[in-house]
Design a protein around this motif. Structure first.
Motif, short mmCIF file in Angstrom:
data_model
loop_
_atom_site.label_atom_id
_atom_site.label_comp_id
_atom_site.label_asym_id
_atom_site.label_seq_id
_atom_site.Cartn_x
_atom_site.Cartn_y
_atom_site.Cartn_z
N ALA A 1 -31.05 -1.82 7.05
CA ALA A 1 -31.29 -2.91 8.00
C ALA A 1 -32.74 -2.91 8.48
O ALA A 1 -33.40 -3.96 8.53
CB ALA A 1 -30.34 -2.79 9.19
N ILE A 2 -33.24 -1.73 8.82
CA ILE A 2 -34.64 -1.62 9.25
C ILE A 2 -35.58 -1.98 8.11
O ILE A 2 -36.57 -2.70 8.31
CB ILE A 2 -34.93 -0.19 9.76
CG1 ILE A 2 -34.12 0.09 11.03
CG2 ILE A 2 -36.42 -0.02 10.04
CD1 ILE A 2 -34.21 1.53 11.50
N GLU A 3 -35.27 -1.51 6.92
CA GLU A 3 -36.12 -1.81 5.76
C GLU A 3 -36.17 -3.31 5.50
O GLU A 3 -37.23 -3.86 5.18
CB GLU A 3 -35.60 -1.07 4.53
CG GLU A 3 -35.82 0.45 4.61
CD GLU A 3 -35.20 1.19 3.44
OE1 GLU A 3 -34.39 0.58 2.70
OE2 GLU A 3 -35.52 2.39 3.27
N ALA A 4 -35.03 -3.99 5.63
CA ALA A 4 -34.99 -5.44 5.40
C ALA A 4 -35.77 -6.18 6.47
O ALA A 4 -36.48 -7.16 6.17
CB ALA A 4 -33.54 -5.91 5.38
N PHE A 5 -35.65 -5.74 7.72
CA PHE A 5 -36.40 -6.37 8.81
C PHE A 5 -37.90 -6.22 8.58
O PHE A 5 -38.66 -7.19 8.69
CB PHE A 5 -36.00 -5.73 10.14
CG PHE A 5 -36.68 -6.34 11.34
CD1 PHE A 5 -36.22 -7.53 11.87
CD2 PHE A 5 -37.77 -5.72 11.93
CE1 PHE A 5 -36.84 -8.11 12.98
CE2 PHE A 5 -38.40 -6.29 13.03
CZ PHE A 5 -37.94 -7.48 13.56
N ASP A 6 -38.32 -5.02 8.23
CA ASP A 6 -39.75 -4.77 8.00
C ASP A 6 -40.27 -5.53 6.78
O ASP A 6 -41.40 -6.02 6.78
CB ASP A 6 -40.00 -3.27 7.84
CG ASP A 6 -39.87 -2.51 9.16
OD1 ASP A 6 -39.86 -3.17 10.22
OD2 ASP A 6 -39.77 -1.27 9.12
N ALA A 7 -39.45 -5.63 5.74
CA ALA A 7 -39.86 -6.37 4.54
C ALA A 7 -40.04 -7.85 4.86
O ALA A 7 -40.99 -8.49 4.39
CB ALA A 7 -38.83 -6.19 3.44
N ALA A 8 -39.14 -8.40 5.67
CA ALA A 8 -39.25 -9.81 6.05
C ALA A 8 -40.51 -10.04 6.87
O ALA A 8 -41.21 -11.04 6.69
CB ALA A 8 -38.01 -10.23 6.84
N ASN A 9 -40.81 -9.11 7.77
CA ASN A 9 -42.05 -9.22 8.54
C ASN A 9 -43.28 -9.15 7.64
O ASN A 9 -44.23 -9.91 7.82
CB ASN A 9 -42.11 -8.10 9.59
CG ASN A 9 -41.23 -8.36 10.79
OD1 ASN A 9 -41.05 -9.50 11.20
ND2 ASN A 9 -40.66 -7.32 11.35
N ALA A 10 -43.24 -8.22 6.69
CA ALA A 10 -44.38 -8.06 5.78
C ALA A 10 -44.59 -9.31 4.93
O ALA A 10 -45.73 -9.62 4.55
CB ALA A 10 -44.15 -6.85 4.89
N ASP A 11 -43.50 -10.03 4.67
CA ASP A 11 -43.59 -11.27 3.89
C ASP A 11 -44.00 -12.46 4.74
O ASP A 11 -44.08 -13.58 4.22
CB ASP A 11 -42.23 -11.57 3.23
CG ASP A 11 -41.93 -10.62 2.08
OD1 ASP A 11 -42.87 -9.98 1.58
OD2 ASP A 11 -40.75 -10.53 1.68
N GLY A 12 -44.23 -12.23 6.02
CA GLY A 12 -44.66 -13.31 6.90
C GLY A 12 -43.54 -14.18 7.42
O GLY A 12 -43.79 -15.28 7.93
N LYS A 13 -42.29 -13.70 7.32
CA LYS A 13 -41.17 -14.49 7.82
C LYS A 13 -41.19 -14.52 9.35
O LYS A 13 -41.61 -13.57 9.99
CB LYS A 13 -39.84 -13.87 7.34
CG LYS A 13 -39.67 -13.83 5.83
CD LYS A 13 -39.44 -15.21 5.25
CE LYS A 13 -39.28 -15.17 3.74
NZ LYS A 13 -38.13 -14.36 3.31
#
Length: 220
Positions: free
Chosen positions: A137-149
């Motif tokens: 869950a944390i990894e998905a949240f951080d990945a979305a942030n990194a993608d500019g979501k």
């Protein structure tokens, strides 16, 4: 910037408590298949006690998290109390000096909560525990942030990953706790901790999204 006020967000913790209390029987049913069968009872007791202390006191999110964490660490039984207790206490410490919660602060909060759990437990991803929900869950949240979501979309990604992580425990062999004694016989059942963690993260994400919407509306 997408953010919400810390001072007015303590009721998010009440929403989390409501979800746990509503699922008391379900969590105990899952736990009873390969564990002690008391997960739902203990969780509902602790979250209910904390909610009673939070309700009506207009707490900040940080103070509400600290109240919940302290209750879970000191006033309920079972193995999960200290784990969730330290997670929420770490959440509180991370955001206590932040007037507003943005995606970066939220990410740091989640990561520090995970660090707290790992500091007192030996479990890792794949051991059929709450980490199988929390880590992806944390990894998905951080990945979305990194993608500019946007912040709300990152929260959606967190929930999807949390529920997928929860579901993954059905096919895992328990390596930690009472369930580990069953070996291969623990396969085919969801982990109760992973299930409660998914409930917590979904309620947290929904609460944060509601606060973000209110903040955006007020700023127009």
């Amino acid at each position: 910037m997408q953010q919400f006020e810390n001072a007015s967000a303590g009721d998010i913790v009440l929403s989390i408590a409501d979800r746990i209390i509503e699922n008391r029987a379900y969590l105990s049913e899952i736990d009873g298949k390969i564990g002690d069968g008391d997960h739902g009872v203990n969780m509902a007791k602790g979250f209910g006690m904390a909610a009673d202390r939070i309700r009506g006191n207009d707490m900040s999110l940080a103070t509400a998290f600290d109240t919940l964490g302290t209750v879970l660490m000191t006033e309920i039984g079972g193995s999960m109390g200290p784990l969730y207790g330290v997670m929420f206490t770490q959440f509180a410490e991370t955001i206590e000096k932040s007037a507003a919660i943005d995606a970066r602060t939220f990410s740091a909060m989640l990561s520090n909560g995970l660090d707290g759990i790992q500091s007192i437990g030996a479990a890792k991803v794949g051991d059929k525990t709450l980490l199988d929900t929390l880590v992806p869950a944390i990894e998905a949240f951080d990945a979305a942030n990194a993608d500019g979501k946007p912040f709300p979309e990152a929260l959606d990604a967190l929930v999807v990953a949390a529920e997928e992580g929860r579901d993954s425990t059905r096919d895992l062999v328990a390596k930690i706790g009472r369930a580990s004694r069953l070996g291969e016989r623990s396969v085919g059942v969801l982990d109760a901790g992973a299930t409660s963690c998914a409930l917590i993260l979904k309620a947290l994400a929904l609460g944060a999204k509601q606060k973000l919407l209110m903040s955006a509306t007020a700023g127009r």
